[in-house]
Design a protein around this motif. Structure first.
Motif, PDB file in Angstrom:
ATOM      1  N   SER A   1       0.830  -1.210   0.000  1.00  0.00           N
ATOM      2  CA  SER A   1       0.000   0.000   0.000  1.00  0.00           C
ATOM      3  C   SER A   1       0.861   1.256   0.000  1.00  0.00           C
ATOM      4  O   SER A   1       0.470   2.301  -0.527  1.00  0.00           O
ATOM      5  N   ALA A   2       2.067   1.146   0.587  1.00  0.00           N
ATOM      6  CA  ALA A   2       2.976   2.298   0.627  1.00  0.00           C
ATOM      7  C   ALA A   2       3.436   2.697  -0.761  1.00  0.00           C
ATOM      8  O   ALA A   2       3.749   3.874  -1.001  1.00  0.00           O
ATOM      9  N   GLU A   3       3.512   1.747  -1.690  1.00  0.00           N
ATOM     10  CA  GLU A   3       3.925   2.079  -3.063  1.00  0.00           C
ATOM     11  C   GLU A   3       3.046   3.171  -3.645  1.00  0.00           C
ATOM     12  O   GLU A   3       3.509   4.069  -4.339  1.00  0.00           O
ATOM     13  N   ARG A   4       1.749   3.081  -3.370  1.00  0.00           N
ATOM     14  CA  ARG A   4       0.817   4.078  -3.912  1.00  0.00           C
ATOM     15  C   ARG A   4       0.852   5.375  -3.113  1.00  0.00           C
ATOM     16  O   ARG A   4       0.944   6.466  -3.680  1.00  0.00           O
ATOM     17  N   SER A   5       0.784   5.269  -1.791  1.00  0.00           N
ATOM     18  CA  SER A   5       0.656   6.468  -0.967  1.00  0.00           C
ATOM     19  C   SER A   5       1.924   7.314  -0.957  1.00  0.00           C
ATOM     20  O   SER A   5       1.862   8.545  -1.029  1.00  0.00           O
ATOM     21  N   VAL A   6       3.094   6.680  -0.886  1.00  0.00           N
ATOM     22  CA  VAL A   6       4.339   7.444  -0.844  1.00  0.00           C
ATOM     23  C   VAL A   6       4.519   8.238  -2.128  1.00  0.00           C
ATOM     24  O   VAL A   6       4.935   9.404  -2.106  1.00  0.00           O
ATOM     25  N   HIS A   7       4.215   7.637  -3.248  1.00  0.00           N
ATOM     26  CA  HIS A   7       4.303   8.314  -4.545  1.00  0.00           C
ATOM     27  C   HIS A   7       3.504   9.616  -4.520  1.00  0.00           C
ATOM     28  O   HIS A   7       3.975  10.661  -4.986  1.00  0.00           O
ATOM     29  N   GLU A   8       2.308   9.554  -3.962  1.00  0.00           N
ATOM     30  CA  GLU A   8       1.437  10.728  -3.949  1.00  0.00           C
ATOM     31  C   GLU A   8       1.929  11.797  -2.978  1.00  0.00           C
ATOM     32  O   GLU A   8       1.966  12.990  -3.313  1.00  0.00           O
TER      33      GLU A   8
ATOM     34  N   VAL B   1       9.397   1.631  -3.173  1.00  0.00           N
ATOM     35  CA  VAL B   1       9.203   2.835  -2.366  1.00  0.00           C
ATOM     36  C   VAL B   1      10.518   3.599  -2.223  1.00  0.00           C
ATOM     37  O   VAL B   1      10.563   4.827  -2.363  1.00  0.00           O
ATOM     38  N   ALA B   2      11.598   2.883  -1.949  1.00  0.00           N
ATOM     39  CA  ALA B   2      12.904   3.527  -1.813  1.00  0.00           C
ATOM     40  C   ALA B   2      13.303   4.221  -3.114  1.00  0.00           C
ATOM     41  O   ALA B   2      13.885   5.306  -3.096  1.00  0.00           O
ATOM     42  N   GLY B   3      12.987   3.592  -4.244  1.00  0.00           N
ATOM     43  CA  GLY B   3      13.274   4.223  -5.529  1.00  0.00           C
ATOM     44  C   GLY B   3      12.518   5.527  -5.695  1.00  0.00           C
ATOM     45  O   GLY B   3      13.044   6.506  -6.247  1.00  0.00           O
ATOM     46  N   GLN B   4      11.270   5.556  -5.213  1.00  0.00           N
ATOM     47  CA  GLN B   4      10.479   6.783  -5.273  1.00  0.00           C
ATOM     48  C   GLN B   4      11.109   7.883  -4.424  1.00  0.00           C
ATOM     49  O   GLN B   4      11.186   9.039  -4.845  1.00  0.00           O
ATOM     50  N   VAL B   5      11.565   7.518  -3.239  1.00  0.00           N
ATOM     51  CA  VAL B   5      12.184   8.507  -2.351  1.00  0.00           C
ATOM     52  C   VAL B   5      13.479   9.039  -2.957  1.00  0.00           C
ATOM     53  O   VAL B   5      13.754  10.246  -2.919  1.00  0.00           O
ATOM     54  N   MET B   6      14.285   8.139  -3.544  1.00  0.00           N
ATOM     55  CA  MET B   6      15.544   8.575  -4.125  1.00  0.00           C
ATOM     56  C   MET B   6      15.314   9.474  -5.341  1.00  0.00           C
ATOM     57  O   MET B   6      16.054  10.432  -5.565  1.00  0.00           O
ATOM     58  N   ALA B   7      14.290   9.185  -6.139  1.00  0.00           N
ATOM     59  CA  ALA B   7      13.964  10.059  -7.268  1.00  0.00           C
ATOM     60  C   ALA B   7      13.524  11.438  -6.767  1.00  0.00           C
ATOM     61  O   ALA B   7      13.874  12.469  -7.352  1.00  0.00           O
ATOM     62  N   PHE B   8      12.781  11.447  -5.668  1.00  0.00           N
ATOM     63  CA  PHE B   8      12.361  12.704  -5.047  1.00  0.00           C
ATOM     64  C   PHE B   8      13.574  13.493  -4.571  1.00  0.00           C
ATOM     65  O   PHE B   8      13.663  14.704  -4.790  1.00  0.00           O
ATOM     66  N   HIS B   9      14.516  12.811  -3.927  1.00  0.00           N
ATOM     67  CA  HIS B   9      15.728  13.475  -3.477  1.00  0.00           C
ATOM     68  C   HIS B   9      16.473  14.098  -4.663  1.00  0.00           C
ATOM     69  O   HIS B   9      16.998  15.216  -4.566  1.00  0.00           O
ATOM     70  N   GLY B  10      16.530  13.377  -5.773  1.00  0.00           N
ATOM     71  CA  GLY B  10      17.196  13.919  -6.947  1.00  0.00           C
ATOM     72  C   GLY B  10      16.509  15.168  -7.456  1.00  0.00           C
ATOM     73  O   GLY B  10      17.172  16.152  -7.815  1.00  0.00           O
ATOM     74  N   GLY B  11      15.175  15.153  -7.502  1.00  0.00           N
ATOM     75  CA  GLY B  11      14.430  16.320  -7.964  1.00  0.00           C
ATOM     76  C   GLY B  11      14.567  17.518  -7.044  1.00  0.00           C
ATOM     77  O   GLY B  11      14.499  18.665  -7.483  1.00  0.00           O
ATOM     78  N   MET B  12      14.798  17.241  -5.753  1.00  0.00           N
ATOM     79  CA  MET B  12      14.933  18.308  -4.765  1.00  0.00           C
ATOM     80  C   MET B  12      16.389  18.732  -4.567  1.00  0.00           C
ATOM     81  O   MET B  12      16.674  19.630  -3.786  1.00  0.00           O
TER      82      MET B  12
ATOM     83  N   SER C   1       8.413  -4.409  -2.837  1.00  0.00           N
ATOM     84  CA  SER C   1       7.703  -3.167  -2.534  1.00  0.00           C
ATOM     85  C   SER C   1       8.617  -2.135  -1.883  1.00  0.00           C
ATOM     86  O   SER C   1       8.543  -0.941  -2.197  1.00  0.00           O
ATOM     87  N   THR C   2       9.482  -2.601  -0.981  1.00  0.00           N
ATOM     88  CA  THR C   2      10.375  -1.650  -0.322  1.00  0.00           C
ATOM     89  C   THR C   2      11.368  -1.057  -1.315  1.00  0.00           C
ATOM     90  O   THR C   2      11.715   0.124  -1.224  1.00  0.00           O
ATOM     91  N   ASN C   3      11.815  -1.857  -2.278  1.00  0.00           N
ATOM     92  CA  ASN C   3      12.693  -1.311  -3.315  1.00  0.00           C
ATOM     93  C   ASN C   3      11.963  -0.263  -4.149  1.00  0.00           C
ATOM     94  O   ASN C   3      12.537   0.759  -4.533  1.00  0.00           O
TER      95      ASN C   3
END
Length: 421
Positions: free
Chosen positions: A233-240, A328-339, A324-326
């Protein structure tokens, strides 16, 4: 041929003033991307400043480019600063083409054109705005790459703290367009923007709280089956929520650009202090976002390791947790790159059940016990309750595998004696 380039540098970027040809040679030789420095805006800003009009006219006759301060751009300047210049306070830059000296550039830390306090204040203000605009563009690129469909995310939110970002974005974008057309932020434009900060900050805080809540759930959960459901479920919510965070930060940058222009017109003596205050607030926001998302990353990694330890007992759930954790972590790392947040994370790889079990039951038991030790350490980080459960899980896995190994040996002995099995 010798050209002089004046350099102004702050913690976010570098501005080069000089002839267009000389600046272009330097940028091309070092493969540095740049943005146009708004010289007409600088002249307009300094039009009423005592002693700065002449310097502004000299600069306006040339060219100006702003370069984001990165490891590459800092290195491009640092390697030149070690060379002795023709006069005190000057360092030479040699631009080469195919290994041959093409031109020599003079880099002055602060030339006669930039000794005026009003001039430096005006340049620093525009440099701050350029850094903010650069950040907005990078976040826009990030949202486009992840295909966030941000409007759909915001419309789906029942909480007004997030949904109101749609209207705020329209207001700020309109104000930025008017600023570009008129050349400044007038009272009417600022009256529309003023007050949007609260809505943006509220949405940003709400998104951070959602990520905090997920991190806490991960900390409290140690059963691999529950972890599988939670991380999926975190895959969807973290992305948003990351998309909401990025959008809110982007809009805060837009407000700050407009605010600096407004202060320049209404309280020019306060520009320097106001610019520093905005920078401090920006740094604090970025730090808070970094800290919260890195905490989430730590919880995600810990959850994946707990799942990996349970691969023998729960092979399907374990693989689901790691996958799933990979994600979610990929989403966070992409966010870090954008920021513009630096960091790295090695992708976890789910253990195969056969590899975890091994070719022999005895060897598998030893590996699971070792894995259980890792799991206990991970669980320790997640909390006392998880520690106890991870330790029990390792003991149960070890006992069962020992039982299976004993059974296999008895069956082999019975077969050798010819006894019925």
């Amino acid at each position: 041929m010798t050209d002089e380039i004046d350099v102004v540098r702050d913690e976010d970027g570098i501005t080069l003033f000089g002839s267009d040809a000389a600046i272009e040679r330097f940028l091309s030789a070092n493969d540095l991307p740049s943005r146009q420095f708004d010289l007409p805006r600088l002249s307009q800003t300094l039009s009423g400043a005592s002693g700065a009009a002449n310097a502004a006219a000299q600069i306006a006759a040339g060219s100006g480019r702003w370069v984001k301060l990165t490891k590459e751009s800092a290195k491009a300047l640092d390697k030149f600063s070690a060379m002795k210049g023709s006069t005190a306070g000057v360092s030479r830059a040699i631009v080469t083409e195919n290994g041959k000296i093409k031109n020599i550039l003079e880099f002055t830390k602060v030339s006669s054109m930039l000794t005026s306090p009003a001039m430096l204040t005006g340049v620093a203000g525009i440099m701050a705005q350029l850094a903010m605009q650069q950040a907005m563009d990078e976040i826009t690129d990030y949202l486009a790459k992840i295909d966030a469909k941000l409007d759909d995310v915001l419309r789906a939110q029942k909480d007004a703290a997030v949904a109101d970002l749609i209207g705020v974005e329209l207001i700020i974008n309109d104000a930025l367009r008017v600023r570009d057309r008129v050349g400044h932020v007038n009272a009417v434009t600022w009256s529309k923007v003023h007050g949007t900060e609260f809505t943006i900050a509220r949405a940003q805080s709400y998104a951070l709280l959602q990520l905090d809540a997920l991190a806490e759930k991960l900390e409290r959960t140690s059963k691999v089956g529950e972890l599988a459901d939670l991380t999926e479920s975190a895959e969807r919510s973290v992305h948003e929520w990351l998309a909401v965070l990025a959008q809110s930060f982007k809009l805060q940058e837009g407000v700050a650009i407009l605010e600096l222009d407004h202060v320049q017109r209404t309280a020019p003596d306060d520009v320097d202090q106001h610019r520093e205050s905005l920078r401090d607030a920006r740094r604090a926001r970025r730090s808070a976002i970094t800290q919260r998302t890195e905490t989430l990353l730590a919880r995600i990694d810990a959850a994946a390791k707990v799942g990996d330890v349970s691969v023998v007992m729960h092979p399907l759930d374990s693989r689901a947790v790691v996958r799933s954790t990979n994600a979610v972590a990929g989403q966070v790392m992409a966010f870090h790159g954008g920021m513009g947040i630096e960091g790295s994370r090695a992708e976890l790889e789910s253990k195969r059940w056969r590899a975890a079990f091994g070719d022999a039951a005895e060897g598998a038991r030893d590996r699971i016990v070792e894995g259980g030790t890792d799991g206990v350490e991970v669980a320790r980080k997640l909390g006392g309750k998880a520690l106890e459960q991870a330790g029990n899980a390792a003991e149960v896995a070890s006992a069962r595998l020992g039982s299976w190994a004993s059974k296999l040996r008895r069956q082999a002995d019975d077969k050798d004696r010819g006894e019925p099995q």
